[in-house]
Each structure stands twice: as C-alpha cells, then as structure tokens.
Design an enzyme around this catalytic site. Structure first.
Site, PDB file in Angstrom:
ATOM      1  N   LEU A 131       0.834  -1.203   0.000  1.00 27.38           N
ATOM      2  CA  LEU A 131       0.000   0.000   0.000  1.00 27.38           C
ATOM      3  C   LEU A 131       0.876   1.263   0.000  1.00 27.38           C
ATOM      4  CD1 LEU A 131      -2.826   1.366   0.382  1.00 27.38           C
ATOM      5  CD2 LEU A 131      -2.488   1.129   2.851  1.00 27.38           C
ATOM      6  N   SER A 132       1.874   1.335   0.886  1.00 26.09           N
ATOM      7  CA  SER A 132       2.646   2.565   1.094  1.00 26.09           C
ATOM      8  C   SER A 132       3.477   2.930  -0.140  1.00 26.09           C
ATOM      9  CB  SER A 132       3.593   2.408   2.285  1.00 26.09           C
ATOM     10  OG  SER A 132       2.864   2.054   3.432  1.00 26.09           O
ATOM     11  N   PRO A 134       6.400   6.240  -1.623  1.00 27.39           N
ATOM     12  CA  PRO A 134       7.280   7.306  -1.125  1.00 27.39           C
ATOM     13  C   PRO A 134       6.495   8.563  -0.749  1.00 27.39           C
ATOM     14  CG  PRO A 134       8.258   6.248  -3.038  1.00 27.39           C
ATOM     15  CD  PRO A 134       6.893   5.650  -2.888  1.00 27.39           C
ATOM     16  N   ILE A 163       7.828  -2.222   1.779  1.00 26.31           N
ATOM     17  CA  ILE A 163       6.966  -3.395   1.667  1.00 26.31           C
ATOM     18  C   ILE A 163       7.632  -4.587   2.350  1.00 26.31           C
ATOM     19  CG2 ILE A 163       5.705  -4.896   0.075  1.00 26.31           C
ATOM     20  CD1 ILE A 163       4.881  -1.803   0.282  1.00 26.31           C
ATOM     21  N   ARG A 247      -4.943  -4.932  13.171  1.00 30.92           N
ATOM     22  CA  ARG A 247      -4.426  -3.865  14.039  1.00 30.92           C
ATOM     23  C   ARG A 247      -4.256  -4.345  15.492  1.00 30.92           C
ATOM     24  NH1 ARG A 247      -6.869   0.171  11.867  1.00 30.92           N
ATOM     25  NH2 ARG A 247      -5.098   0.451  10.509  1.00 30.92           N
ATOM     26  N   GLN A 343      17.897  -0.692  30.779  1.00 28.68           N
ATOM     27  CA  GLN A 343      18.429   0.041  31.934  1.00 28.68           C
ATOM     28  C   GLN A 343      18.796  -0.926  33.064  1.00 28.68           C
ATOM     29  OE1 GLN A 343      18.909   3.202  31.538  1.00 28.68           O
ATOM     30  NE2 GLN A 343      19.529   3.851  33.573  1.00 28.68           N
ATOM     31  N   GLY A 346      22.041  -2.734  32.722  1.00 25.24           N
ATOM     32  CA  GLY A 346      23.289  -1.982  32.729  1.00 25.24           C
ATOM     33  C   GLY A 346      24.024  -2.130  31.403  1.00 25.24           C
ATOM     34  N   GLU A 370       1.274   0.500  10.394  1.00 22.28           N
ATOM     35  CA  GLU A 370      -0.159   0.195  10.581  1.00 22.28           C
ATOM     36  C   GLU A 370      -0.841   1.265  11.440  1.00 22.28           C
ATOM     37  OE1 GLU A 370      -1.445  -3.856  10.931  1.00 22.28           O
ATOM     38  OE2 GLU A 370       0.451  -4.571  10.105  1.00 22.28           O
ATOM     39  N   GLU A 374       0.556   8.663  16.730  1.00 23.00           N
ATOM     40  CA  GLU A 374      -0.199   9.924  16.630  1.00 23.00           C
ATOM     41  C   GLU A 374      -1.558   9.686  15.978  1.00 23.00           C
ATOM     42  OE1 GLU A 374       2.913   9.437  15.892  1.00 23.00           O
ATOM     43  OE2 GLU A 374       4.082  10.934  16.976  1.00 23.00           O
TER      44      GLU A 374
HETATM   45  C1  LIG Z   1       9.268  -2.000   9.449  1.00 17.02           C
HETATM   46  C2  LIG Z   1       8.187  -1.456   8.561  1.00 17.02           C
HETATM   47  C3  LIG Z   1       7.399  -2.335   7.828  1.00 17.02           C
HETATM   48  C4  LIG Z   1       6.412  -1.855   6.952  1.00 17.02           C
HETATM   49  N1  LIG Z   1       5.674  -2.736   6.192  1.00 17.02           N
HETATM   50  C5  LIG Z   1       4.770  -2.252   5.300  1.00 17.02           C
HETATM   51  C6  LIG Z   1       4.052  -3.159   4.436  1.00 17.02           C
HETATM   52  O1  LIG Z   1       4.216  -4.371   4.491  1.00 17.02           O
HETATM   53  N2  LIG Z   1       3.195  -2.632   3.540  1.00 17.02           N
HETATM   54  C7  LIG Z   1       2.978  -1.291   3.429  1.00 17.02           C
HETATM   55  O2  LIG Z   1       2.179  -0.897   2.583  1.00 17.02           O
HETATM   56  N3  LIG Z   1       3.646  -0.412   4.223  1.00 17.02           N
HETATM   57  C8  LIG Z   1       4.531  -0.849   5.153  1.00 17.02           C
HETATM   58  N4  LIG Z   1       5.226   0.020   5.962  1.00 17.02           N
HETATM   59  C9  LIG Z   1       5.026   1.443   5.790  1.00 17.02           C
HETATM   60  C10 LIG Z   1       4.267   2.056   6.940  1.00 17.02           C
HETATM   61  O3  LIG Z   1       2.917   1.757   6.832  1.00 17.02           O
HETATM   62  C11 LIG Z   1       4.576   3.550   6.922  1.00 17.02           C
HETATM   63  O4  LIG Z   1       5.920   3.696   7.329  1.00 17.02           O
HETATM   64  C12 LIG Z   1       3.649   4.335   7.824  1.00 17.02           C
HETATM   65  O5  LIG Z   1       2.374   4.395   7.257  1.00 17.02           O
HETATM   66  C13 LIG Z   1       4.173   5.755   8.044  1.00 17.02           C
HETATM   67  O6  LIG Z   1       4.420   6.342   6.821  1.00 17.02           O
HETATM   68  P1  LIG Z   1       5.807   7.083   6.542  1.00 17.02           P
HETATM   69  O7  LIG Z   1       6.912   6.164   6.898  1.00 17.02           O
HETATM   70  O8  LIG Z   1       5.770   7.615   5.157  1.00 17.02           O
HETATM   71  O9  LIG Z   1       5.822   8.262   7.586  1.00 17.02           O
HETATM   72  P2  LIG Z   1       5.027   9.637   7.446  1.00 17.02           P
HETATM   73  O10 LIG Z   1       3.688   9.415   6.855  1.00 17.02           O
HETATM   74  O11 LIG Z   1       5.938  10.615   6.805  1.00 17.02           O
HETATM   75  O12 LIG Z   1       4.827   9.994   8.982  1.00 17.02           O
HETATM   76  C14 LIG Z   1       5.936  10.428   9.787  1.00 17.02           C
HETATM   77  C15 LIG Z   1       5.463  10.644  11.191  1.00 17.02           C
HETATM   78  O13 LIG Z   1       4.482  11.658  11.213  1.00 17.02           O
HETATM   79  C16 LIG Z   1       3.671  11.489  12.358  1.00 17.02           C
HETATM   80  N5  LIG Z   1       2.267  11.581  11.962  1.00 17.02           N
HETATM   81  C17 LIG Z   1       1.613  10.820  11.055  1.00 17.02           C
HETATM   82  N6  LIG Z   1       0.323  11.191  10.962  1.00 17.02           N
HETATM   83  C18 LIG Z   1       0.161  12.227  11.829  1.00 17.02           C
HETATM   84  C19 LIG Z   1      -0.924  13.054  12.190  1.00 17.02           C
HETATM   85  N7  LIG Z   1      -2.126  12.870  11.635  1.00 17.02           N
HETATM   86  N8  LIG Z   1      -0.701  14.032  13.111  1.00 17.02           N
HETATM   87  C20 LIG Z   1       0.509  14.226  13.668  1.00 17.02           C
HETATM   88  N9  LIG Z   1       1.579  13.466  13.371  1.00 17.02           N
HETATM   89  C21 LIG Z   1       1.418  12.491  12.454  1.00 17.02           C
HETATM   90  C22 LIG Z   1       4.012  10.132  12.955  1.00 17.02           C
HETATM   91  O14 LIG Z   1       4.880  10.282  14.057  1.00 17.02           O
HETATM   92  C23 LIG Z   1       4.751   9.439  11.828  1.00 17.02           C
HETATM   93  O15 LIG Z   1       5.642   8.460  12.285  1.00 17.02           O
HETATM   94  C24 LIG Z   1       6.204  -0.454   6.848  1.00 17.02           C
HETATM   95  C25 LIG Z   1       6.982   0.418   7.616  1.00 17.02           C
HETATM   96  C26 LIG Z   1       7.964  -0.055   8.444  1.00 17.02           C
HETATM   97  C27 LIG Z   1       8.791   0.923   9.228  1.00 17.02           C
END
Ligand SMILES: Cc1cc2nc3c(=O)[nH]c(=O)nc-3n(C[C@H](O)[C@H](O)[C@H](O)COP(=O)(O)OP(=O)(O)OC[C@H]3O[C@@H](n4cnc5c(N)ncnc54)[C@H](O)[C@@H]3O)c2cc1C
Length: 397
Positions: A131-132, A134, A163, A247, A343, A346, A370, A374
């Site tokens: 789904l995700s 850049p 992914i 979730r 912690q 140590g 997921e 926030e």
């Molecule tokens: C280990 C790992 C495995 C993953 N596996 C998958 C996968 O299998 N399939 C898939 O599709 N995606 C996957 N993802 C992607 C994941 O879903 C995204 O990283 C996540 O949705 C956050 O998007 P982003 O990294 O672009 O951070 P951004 O969207 O840039 O968000 C950055 C930060 O902004 C803050 N934020 C977000 N929304 C709000 C808000 N409304 N108000 C205030 N602050 C906010 C949070 O602190 C967040 O961490 C994975 C990510 C990781 C780290």
C-alpha cells in the site's frame, strides 16, 4: 509463556490450546535458530516451518485450508504474542502471511483464493501487502501508483515502498489508482505474482531490526484482467478492512516483546549482585518492575477487548476505537518496557546481540507502521468528541 490475558473471559478453550501448543513449538524452534545475517533465509525458514506445523492455518479461512471459518482476531493475537515473545522474525513471518493474503481472503474470487490461500497456509507461498508509497505513508489515500486497462490487461506504473517481504514474496496485494472517483474512492486492488513482467525490486532496505523490506517498481507491469481484486474503486476500503483485522494483533506482538522484556528484567534483577544484596532488593527496581507489569497487563486487557469485540460483535461491529486504544497502549508500553529492561541490565543491556538490546530495536517500528501512535491518538480523541456531540451524549459504548 502464556499470553497475558489468556485466562480472562475474552478467550475460549481453543485459544488456550493454541497458546500452549504454539509456545512449546516456538520455544523449541527458536532455540535451534541463529539470528544470522541472512534475514531472507531466516524468514523463509520460519514461514516454511510455521506452515508445516499447521500454525499458518490461522491466517486463512477454513474453506481454503484455514483453521476457522473466518479469520479470528483472538487467534491472531494469541499467536503473535507467543511468537514475538520467542522471536521477532517468527512473529513477522506469521503476521505477514495473514496481512499479505488478507485482501484475497476478504475479496478474492474463488480462483484467486484457491490459487494462493492454501499455499499461504501451508508455508509454500509468501505473501505481501503493498500500500505505502514514497509520497503516501500515513496519508495512504494519496497513493499515485496507477493502473489502467489495456484491452484484456491491466497495466501498473508507479512505486511501492517499505513493503514487508519485498524481495522474498511470491505474491503481492497491490493497491493502485484506477480513477473511478477522486481520492480514496478511486483505488483498486490487484493480485500481483512476484514474476509479473514489469515488476522489479528497486531497492532493499536495512533497518535497525532486520526484516525483509523493499521498494517495488512497476514499469508497464502487465497483468491479466482477472488480477483485479474485489470491486473496482473500492480497493482503499479493502486495504483498510484488511488492516482492521490485523491492528489488534500488532498490539499483541508488542505485548509479546514487552512480556519478554519483563521476564528478562526480573531474572536479571534477581541474579545481579550489588551493594551487598541483589538488584531486586532495591525499591527503585521493584517500582520499575511494578510499573512495567501494570502497563503490560493494562494493554493486554485493551488488546483482548478489541479482538474479542471484533470476533463476537457480528458484521456490523465497529472496533476502530478499541483497536486504536490497544495498539497505542501496547506499542508505547512495549517501548517503555524495552527501555527499562535495557536500563536494568546496565552495560550488558546495550551489548549488541543481547536479548534486551534486540527487543529494544525490534519494538521501535511498531509505533510507526499500521497507523503511527499519533494517528491512533487522533482516532480515539476524535471519537471522544464525536460521542459528546452525538444525541444522548458521551460515555463508553
Ligand atoms: C518496518 C516497517 C514495515 C512496513 N511494512 C509495510 C508493508 O508491508 N506494507 C505497506 O504498505 N507499508 C509498510 N510500511 C510502511 C508504513 O505503513 C509507513 O511507514 C507508515 O504508514 C508511516 O508512513 P511514513 O513512513 O511515510 O511516515 P510519514 O507518513 O511521513 O509519517 C511520519 C510521522 O508523522 C507522524 N504523523 C503521522 N500522521 C500524523 C498526524 N495525523 N498528526 C501528527 N503526526 C502524524 C508520525 O509520528 C509518523 O511516524 C512499513 C513500515 C515499516 C517501518
């Protein structure tokens, strides 16, 4: 280990049986595995052995080789808490088989289900959820990967990133814009085999707790018409329905890590000699363990409630609030638990490869994916406000 809330009325006898069988199996299996450099091979091996042992049957419905008629949140939670306690990659391998194939379970045609689900349940095929992008993480509806019809085919162009199982998966459930309507209403889902022409692994990522992760590139990726998954234009809803099932299980995985951190902390405190006694004799240590245990048990009850309500509430039950509270409470508690465990250990706590050092790194991403912490806070907060403006006022439902 026994899952933290397993003896509460939220769980039934089959959940307790699953917990005991999986705990005995995972204790044996994790003792025999290294945490070596080849994370792909380790994950493949976990998928294969979880499948052969029958535990992946909880990731698909009974009609296609699964354990229960439909996916059961409580079974997923039990399995993830136990597996995370023993090994983070075992939990990852289990969870991704369910999440990766969840959209096929929910919306696949008979042909799509019978092609993939029995192999996913048997550990013969690895699944991924794409789904995700850049430019679309937390704001997933901003996705821009495009799918267009070309005669009898669909053609995909764009990128997916972060992914899980990227690079080792046999099948990807991919969400792409088909443009029936603006925003979230113009997205469709597709079943994309790893060898589809035009699909490439553009980049592999190394992260603080190694997992197979990749950026995928779709360049004129050509798929047959029957690759469409579910109703055109309803792919985003399908992605959210899939995530909804899993979730609460992210919270359960966090509980598994936290319980391990608690156990390791207690045994360290009992065994470590200092100031003429044991670390455990110091009141600050006792208070730290008291906080840790209380936070873990509180989060476990929220998690059990979310999973129980989803399983027993019928098709109309909404568990968004409960699942958000569970994920928020459990992942944040797990981070604090891991930090306290380091912690209490140590210097040994920061030694690379120490169990608590691994847990410290392992739990960090759970607060991001997921639905970041926030996002969960906003879901709960907005629901509180909505209750107060609804006729009849607020209070728990
Ligand atoms: C280990 C790992 C495995 C993953 N596996 C998958 C996968 O299998 N399939 C898939 O599709 N995606 C996957 N993802 C992607 C994941 O879903 C995204 O990283 C996540 O949705 C956050 O998007 P982003 O990294 O672009 O951070 P951004 O969207 O840039 O968000 C950055 C930060 O902004 C803050 N934020 C977000 N929304 C709000 C808000 N409304 N108000 C205030 N602050 C906010 C949070 O602190 C967040 O961490 C994975 C990510 C990781 C780290």
């Amino acid at each position: 280990m026994r899952p933290t809330a397993i003896d509460t009325p939220f769980f039934d006898a089959p959940h307790r049986e699953l917990a005991s069988a999986l705990d005995a199996w995972a204790a044996r299996e994790s003792a025999n595995r290294s945490h070596g450099a080849d994370v792909d091979a380790t994950c493949r091996a976990w998928v294969r052995s979880l499948g052969e042992a029958g535990f992946l049957r909880h990731c698909v419905p009974a009609a296609h080789g699964g354990a229960t008629a439909s996916l059961e949140s409580r079974a997923l939670c039990v399995a993830r808490e136990v597996l995370a306690y023993h090994d983070g990659l075992a939990d990852f391998a289990f969870a991704m088989q369910g999440l990766g194939s969840g959209a096929i379970t929910l919306a696949g045609t008979e042909a799509q289900r019978s092609r993939w689900l029995p192999d996913v349940a048997g550990g013969r095929a690895i699944a991924a959820f794409a789904l995700s992008e850049p430019g679309a993480g937390s704001d997933a509806a901003a996705l821009s990967t495009a799918a267009r019809r070309d005669g009898a085919h669909w053609v995909l162009d764009g990128e997916k990133t972060w992914i899980s199982n990227g690079g080792i998966a046999d099948v990807y459930c991919v969400f792409a814009r088909t443009g029936e309507a603006p925003g979230a209403r113009g997205v469709s889902a597709f079943v994309v085999p790893a060898d589809a022409p035009g699909l490439a692994i553009a980049e592999r990522f190394e992260v603080m707790a190694p997992h197979p992760l990749a950026r995928l590139a779709f360049e004129a990726c050509r798929l047959p018409a029957d690759a469409l998954l579910g109703v055109p234009g309803e792919g985003f809803k399908l992605a959210m329905r899939t995530l909804d099932i899993f979730r609460a299980s992210v919270a359960a995985a966090a509980l598994g890590f936290a319980r391990r951190a608690l156990d390791e902390s207690a045994s360290r405190a009992l065994g470590r000699r200092m100031f003429g006694g044991a670390l455990a004799d110091l009141q600050l240590t006792q208070a730290a363990l008291g906080d840790l245990a209380t936070e873990v048990e509180a989060a476990a009850l929220l998690t059990a409630r979310a999973a129980w309500k989803r399983d027993t509430g019928g098709a109309a039950a909404r568990t968004t609030r409960e699942a958000a509270m569970a994920k928020l409470a459990a992942t944040e508690a797990a981070q604090r638990a891991a930090d306290r465990a380091v912690q209490l250990h140590g210097g040994e706590g920061v030694r690379v490869g120490a169990l608590v050092e691994r847990i410290y790194r392992e739990v960090r991403a759970l607060r991001i994916y997921e639905g970041a912490t926030e996002v969960q806070r906003l879901i709960v907060g907005r629901d509180e406000l909505a209750r107060r403006s609804a006729p009849g006022g607020g209070g728990p439902r």
